[in-house]
Design an enzyme around this catalytic site. Structure first.
Site, PDB file in Angstrom:
ATOM      1  CD  GLU A 247      -3.050  -1.047   0.547  1.00  0.00           C
ATOM      2  OE1 GLU A 247      -3.209  -0.029  -0.137  1.00  0.00           O
ATOM      3  OE2 GLU A 247      -3.856  -1.988   0.564  1.00  0.00           O
ATOM      4  CB  CYS A 282      -2.082   6.968   1.916  1.00  0.00           C
ATOM      5  SG  CYS A 282      -3.496   6.054   2.516  1.00  0.00           S
TER       6      CYS A 282
END
Ligand code: NAP
Ligand code: MG
Length: 483
Positions: A247, A282
């Site tokens: 990720e 993010c």
């Protein structure tokens, strides 16, 4: 007050070392929050050894029983949520509500994955002329879990919870910038599980992280962090052909469509999407594209709303936004702002400091809006990961889609519109793992929504059933029909 000292946790025991790192408060850098004992490559070897013994037994425990222990772990988090959130504020800098939301997410993720236990027991059976084939899910073995500093609890548990349910044993490396709350939670819940199922080795990425990636008995690396480190991990995992989940970074675009009504609700949502957690998310909004004929109106409304943000320590009653978490990130953001040298660009610094707090007390950056900026500018193209937002005008929808897609990142994007049908059509033209419509902020990516990146934003999917399956091996068992 008693000094807080967290240690490593290996095979059901606290492990102390002589190497100690001091964790300071990013809101007030002269204040120490606590200490963390730092491990070495040797600790990784011991932890992997313990996990290797543990997972073989853990794999035999039924998914129902594993789920019951995960629910007990969730209880621990819920019962201690305020104390844990308070500690997270001090070491991270985020405001209390953001920290409480994150700590609670840790418990919610454990409960969510516990509820998916039936996915591991329901075999898929296919019968054809060859005979009977059963598709079943097996654990992978020892999994290294490497966690970033921006959301250590939520991001840690998004990797740890599915791995535990799947029957793996984990070795977790917390981030050195914000380790204390995660280590506190893990060392308390590790006692709920059999010895060696949860191990925690603190230390730097270059030493501890690196050996967790290279160790031959580790079968998978679950990583959340930057694209740069992700690349390094893939290279290092190649020698032993490890399974990797990645990720990675993002540079999410928000595209405001011609038909969008620039009302309070939309502007509120977008301001939250940019400045929540001081931009250190993010999938936060990192660039905004606005039709040229709506540009002035949007800039004025967005600036006025962002100007209401009060910046200060996470426990200060006035604070809406905290500081940047660490010096490296703070300097990176400063450099990006200072590096803007286009005469056309206007930099608007808005918001104000909370009463009694000075900008230089901690790693504070006031909300910064970059106006009339070109799409090619570094502030637009880089992942800034801070409270700085470039807003770019566009002339046609095709151009906006091209701007959004013309990047190596592909984590998330959002579309702001009143036309649902059009939004779904445009969504399918965007190259990102998530597309949000009229929302793009913390919590928008629910735990049951598969999450991950296109292109260099990642490999595989976290969250949801997909996130669980990433932590399993698929096994096909075939029996001939004529014998
Ligand atoms: P980072 O610098 O990549 O660090 C992440 C973790 O990897 C830390 O624990 C770090 O250890 C460790 N590490 C560093 N080098 C390593 C190596 N060579 N081998 C193994 N481990 C190593 O990322 P960050 O600055 O903490 O986090 C911010 C980044 O994460 C942003 O790019 C953000 O977009 C991304 N992110 C992505 C997602 C997502 O879901 N896609 C979610 C959150 C954040 P140290 O303790 O030494 O730093
Ligand atoms: Mg950017």
């Amino acid at each position: 007050m008693k000094k807080l000292v967290e240690t490593l946790w290996i095979n059901g025991k606290r492990v102390e070392t002589d190497n100690i790192a001091i964790i300071s408060n990013p809101s007030n850098i002269t204040e120490q929050v606590g200490e963390i004992m730092v491990g070495s490559e040797e600790h990784v070897n011991i932890a992997v050894g313990a996990a290797e013994v543990a997972w073989k037994q853990w794999a035999k425990v039924s998914p129902e029983e594993r789920a019951t222990l995960m629910e007990k772990a969730a209880n621990y988090i819920e019962e201690n949520v305020d104390e844990l959130a308070h500690l997270l504020v001090l070491e991270h800098g985020k405001v209390f509500n953001e920290c409480k939301f994150e700590v609670m997410a840790g418990a919610n993720i454990l409960r969510y994955y516990a509820s998916l236990k039936h996915h591991l027991t329901e075999d898929k059976v296919i019968e054809n002329y060859q005979g009977k084939m059963v598709l079943t899910r097996q654990p992978i073995g020892v999994v290294s879990v490497i966690v970033p500093w921006n959301g250590p609890i939520v991001l840690g548990f998004l990797m740890i919870a599915p791995s535990l349910l799947a029957g793996n044993a984990v070795v977790v490396k917390p981030p050195m910038y914000c380790p204390l709350t995660l280590v506190k939670i893990l060392s308390n819940i590790a006692k709920i599980f059999p010895e060696g199922v949860i191990n925690v080795v603190t230390g730097s990425g270059s030493k501890v992280g690196n050996s967790m990636v290279k160790h031959p008995r580790v079968r998978k690396v679950a990583f959340t962090g930057s694209t740069e480190v992700g690349r390094d991990i893939m290279r290092n995992a190649a020698d032993t052909v490890k399974n990797v989940s990645m990720e990675l970074g993002g540079n999410d675009a928000a595209i405001v469509l011609e038909d969008a009504t620039l009302d309070k609700k939309l502007i509120d949502e977008m301001v939250q999407g940019v400045f929540t957690m001081c931009g250190q998310i993010c999938y936060g909004i990192k660039r905004i594209y606005v039709p040229r004929d709506k540009y002035t109106e949007f800039i004025e409304k967005f600036t006025n709303r962002a100007d209401k943000i009060i910046v200060g320590p996470g426990l200060h009653p006035e604070s809406i936004m905290g500081p940047i978490n660490n010096k490296d990130q703070y300097e990176k953001i400063k450099k990006l702002i200072d590096g803007i040298n286009d005469d056309q660009v206007e930099i608007r610094t808005v918001g104000k400091m909370a009463q009694g707090v000075s900008l230089t007390d901690g790693y504070y950056v006031l909300p910064t809006i970059v106006v009339n900026v070109r799409n090619s500018a570094q502030i637009v193209q880089d992942e800034q990961f801070g409270p700085v937002i470039p807003i770019i005008p566009y002339d046609s929808l095709d151009e906006a889609i091209e701007f959004a897609n013309n990047t190596e990142f592909g984590l998330g994007n959002s579309i702001w519109t009143s036309d649902e049908e059009k939004a779904f059509k445009i969504a399918k033209q965007l190259q990102s793992g998530s597309v949000f419509i009229n929302i793009h902020r913390m919590g928008a990516s629910a735990v049951n929504m598969p999450f991950g990146g296109f292109k260099q934003s990642g490999i595989g999917r976290g969250h949801g059933v997909e996130g669980l399956l990433e932590h399993t091996e698929l096994q096909a068992i075939i029996k001939r029909s004529d014998m």
